[in-house]
Design a protein around this motif. Sequence first.
Motif, PDB file in Angstrom:
ATOM      1  N   VAL A  19       0.843  -1.190   0.000  1.00 44.36           N
ATOM      2  CA  VAL A  19       0.000   0.000   0.000  1.00 44.36           C
ATOM      3  C   VAL A  19       0.879   1.241   0.000  1.00 44.36           C
ATOM      4  O   VAL A  19       1.766   1.376   0.846  1.00 44.36           O
ATOM      5  CB  VAL A  19      -0.946   0.014   1.225  1.00 44.36           C
ATOM      6  N   VAL A  20       0.614   2.126  -0.968  1.00 42.65           N
ATOM      7  CA  VAL A  20       1.348   3.388  -1.058  1.00 42.65           C
ATOM      8  C   VAL A  20       0.317   4.512  -1.036  1.00 42.65           C
ATOM      9  O   VAL A  20      -0.638   4.491  -1.807  1.00 42.65           O
ATOM     10  CB  VAL A  20       2.195   3.455  -2.351  1.00 42.65           C
ATOM     11  N   CYS A  21       0.517   5.485  -0.147  1.00 41.05           N
ATOM     12  CA  CYS A  21      -0.383   6.643  -0.037  1.00 41.05           C
ATOM     13  C   CYS A  21       0.433   7.918  -0.156  1.00 41.05           C
ATOM     14  O   CYS A  21       1.532   8.001   0.390  1.00 41.05           O
ATOM     15  CB  CYS A  21      -1.099   6.663   1.306  1.00 41.05           C
ATOM     16  N   VAL A  22      -0.134   8.893  -0.848  1.00 42.85           N
ATOM     17  CA  VAL A  22       0.504  10.199  -0.974  1.00 42.85           C
ATOM     18  C   VAL A  22      -0.578  11.259  -0.816  1.00 42.85           C
ATOM     19  O   VAL A  22      -1.663  11.137  -1.390  1.00 42.85           O
ATOM     20  CB  VAL A  22       1.215  10.351  -2.335  1.00 42.85           C
ATOM     21  N   THR A  23      -0.275  12.299  -0.037  1.00 42.68           N
ATOM     22  CA  THR A  23      -1.165  13.439   0.105  1.00 42.68           C
ATOM     23  C   THR A  23      -0.721  14.514  -0.885  1.00 42.68           C
ATOM     24  O   THR A  23       0.470  14.786  -1.021  1.00 42.68           O
ATOM     25  CB  THR A  23      -1.114  13.981   1.547  1.00 42.68           C
ATOM     26  N   VAL A  24      -1.706  15.089  -1.589  1.00 44.54           N
ATOM     27  CA  VAL A  24      -1.412  16.074  -2.633  1.00 44.54           C
ATOM     28  C   VAL A  24      -2.199  17.343  -2.342  1.00 44.54           C
ATOM     29  O   VAL A  24      -3.378  17.284  -1.993  1.00 44.54           O
ATOM     30  CB  VAL A  24      -1.781  15.515  -4.030  1.00 44.54           C
ATOM     31  N   ASP A  25      -1.559  18.488  -2.505  1.00 42.79           N
ATOM     32  CA  ASP A  25      -2.210  19.777  -2.286  1.00 42.79           C
ATOM     33  C   ASP A  25      -3.002  20.188  -3.519  1.00 42.79           C
ATOM     34  O   ASP A  25      -2.589  21.059  -4.291  1.00 42.79           O
ATOM     35  CB  ASP A  25      -1.179  20.851  -1.934  1.00 42.79           C
ATOM     36  N   CYS A  26      -4.130  19.515  -3.716  1.00 39.56           N
ATOM     37  CA  CYS A  26      -5.040  19.866  -4.807  1.00 39.56           C
ATOM     38  C   CYS A  26      -6.395  19.215  -4.515  1.00 39.56           C
ATOM     39  O   CYS A  26      -6.474  18.291  -3.713  1.00 39.56           O
ATOM     40  CB  CYS A  26      -4.495  19.419  -6.165  1.00 39.56           C
ATOM     41  N   PRO A  27      -7.451  19.704  -5.146  1.00 37.42           N
ATOM     42  CA  PRO A  27      -8.772  19.097  -4.941  1.00 37.42           C
ATOM     43  C   PRO A  27      -8.797  17.634  -5.398  1.00 37.42           C
ATOM     44  O   PRO A  27      -8.080  17.248  -6.330  1.00 37.42           O
ATOM     45  CB  PRO A  27      -9.703  19.947  -5.812  1.00 37.42           C
ATOM     46  N   ALA A 108     -10.877  12.928  -0.655  1.00 32.50           N
ATOM     47  CA  ALA A 108     -10.746  14.350  -0.321  1.00 32.50           C
ATOM     48  C   ALA A 108     -10.410  14.483   1.160  1.00 32.50           C
ATOM     49  O   ALA A 108     -11.039  13.859   2.004  1.00 32.50           O
ATOM     50  CB  ALA A 108     -12.042  15.087  -0.636  1.00 32.50           C
ATOM     51  N   LEU A 109      -9.407  15.308   1.456  1.00 37.24           N
ATOM     52  CA  LEU A 109      -9.043  15.593   2.846  1.00 37.24           C
ATOM     53  C   LEU A 109      -9.411  17.029   3.208  1.00 37.24           C
ATOM     54  O   LEU A 109      -9.164  17.469   4.305  1.00 37.24           O
ATOM     55  CB  LEU A 109      -7.537  15.375   3.059  1.00 37.24           C
ATOM     56  N   GLY A 110      -9.970  17.728   2.258  1.00 40.44           N
ATOM     57  CA  GLY A 110     -10.352  19.130   2.392  1.00 40.44           C
ATOM     58  C   GLY A 110     -10.561  19.670   0.992  1.00 40.44           C
ATOM     59  O   GLY A 110     -10.455  18.932   0.015  1.00 40.44           O
ATOM     60  N   GLU A 111     -10.848  20.956   0.881  1.00 38.66           N
ATOM     61  CA  GLU A 111     -11.091  21.535  -0.443  1.00 38.66           C
ATOM     62  C   GLU A 111      -9.864  21.516  -1.334  1.00 38.66           C
ATOM     63  O   GLU A 111      -9.968  21.308  -2.533  1.00 38.66           O
ATOM     64  CB  GLU A 111     -11.596  22.981  -0.302  1.00 38.66           C
ATOM     65  N   GLN A 112      -8.700  21.740  -0.755  1.00 36.88           N
ATOM     66  CA  GLN A 112      -7.464  21.831  -1.537  1.00 36.88           C
ATOM     67  C   GLN A 112      -6.437  20.773  -1.141  1.00 36.88           C
ATOM     68  O   GLN A 112      -5.247  20.956  -1.372  1.00 36.88           O
ATOM     69  CB  GLN A 112      -6.854  23.230  -1.388  1.00 36.88           C
ATOM     70  N   CYS A 113      -6.904  19.669  -0.586  1.00 42.08           N
ATOM     71  CA  CYS A 113      -5.997  18.599  -0.175  1.00 42.08           C
ATOM     72  C   CYS A 113      -6.689  17.258  -0.374  1.00 42.08           C
ATOM     73  O   CYS A 113      -7.869  17.102  -0.067  1.00 42.08           O
ATOM     74  CB  CYS A 113      -5.606  18.789   1.295  1.00 42.08           C
ATOM     75  N   SER A 114      -5.947  16.296  -0.914  1.00 40.92           N
ATOM     76  CA  SER A 114      -6.524  14.973  -1.143  1.00 40.92           C
ATOM     77  C   SER A 114      -5.438  13.913  -1.026  1.00 40.92           C
ATOM     78  O   SER A 114      -4.245  14.215  -0.998  1.00 40.92           O
ATOM     79  CB  SER A 114      -7.214  14.923  -2.511  1.00 40.92           C
ATOM     80  N   VAL A 147       3.126  12.229  -9.245  1.00 39.73           N
ATOM     81  CA  VAL A 147       1.787  12.817  -9.225  1.00 39.73           C
ATOM     82  C   VAL A 147       1.776  14.049  -8.328  1.00 39.73           C
ATOM     83  O   VAL A 147       1.290  15.107  -8.717  1.00 39.73           O
ATOM     84  CB  VAL A 147       0.728  11.794  -8.765  1.00 39.73           C
ATOM     85  N   ARG A 148       2.347  13.899  -7.129  1.00 38.11           N
ATOM     86  CA  ARG A 148       2.384  15.026  -6.186  1.00 38.11           C
ATOM     87  C   ARG A 148       3.132  16.214  -6.801  1.00 38.11           C
ATOM     88  O   ARG A 148       2.684  17.345  -6.738  1.00 38.11           O
ATOM     89  CB  ARG A 148       3.048  14.626  -4.879  1.00 38.11           C
TER      90      ARG A 148
END
Length: 152
Positions: A19-27, A108-114, A147-148
């Motif tokens: 399992v690989v997870c990445v948080t990205v600053d975008c919707p 989605a983790l917020g409006e500008q974070c996913s 991707v990030r």
Amino acid sequence: MNSLRPDTLIQNPNSAPIVVCVTVDCPANRLWGMVGQFANFDVFIPALTHIEMTGTGVGALRTKFFHDGNRVVEQLNSRDEHAMQMTWTMIYNTLGLARLWAAISVEALGEQCSKVTWILIAEPMDTAQEGFESFVQGFASSALENVRRLLS
């Protein structure tokens, strides 16, 4: 009496999920727009020269062409645009993989974070192959870091 019966060579792998997870600053919808396109993984996986598709939607096949000459053929098993998730199975490769099943999802983790999560369950042809899991982990991590970088 006829001994022919329905059969298949496609089997799900039985190993532990990677399992690989990445948080990205975008919707989330922007992130899904990149990682949720089965035909466009070459956008964020630099090892690929291109992808050729056969068909569309669930059941479609993609052939991934690598710079080193390797090829992988995968079938899209499921895709849910609303839930932002999809799954696929490898059906042919020249990489030495016995089996591979994968899923990718966006949350989605917020409006500008996913967050994007890529789950891979893979088995090498040579079960004694050293470093196989770390290779798969590294490949997926590198792709999601791209991707990030592309979306942040």
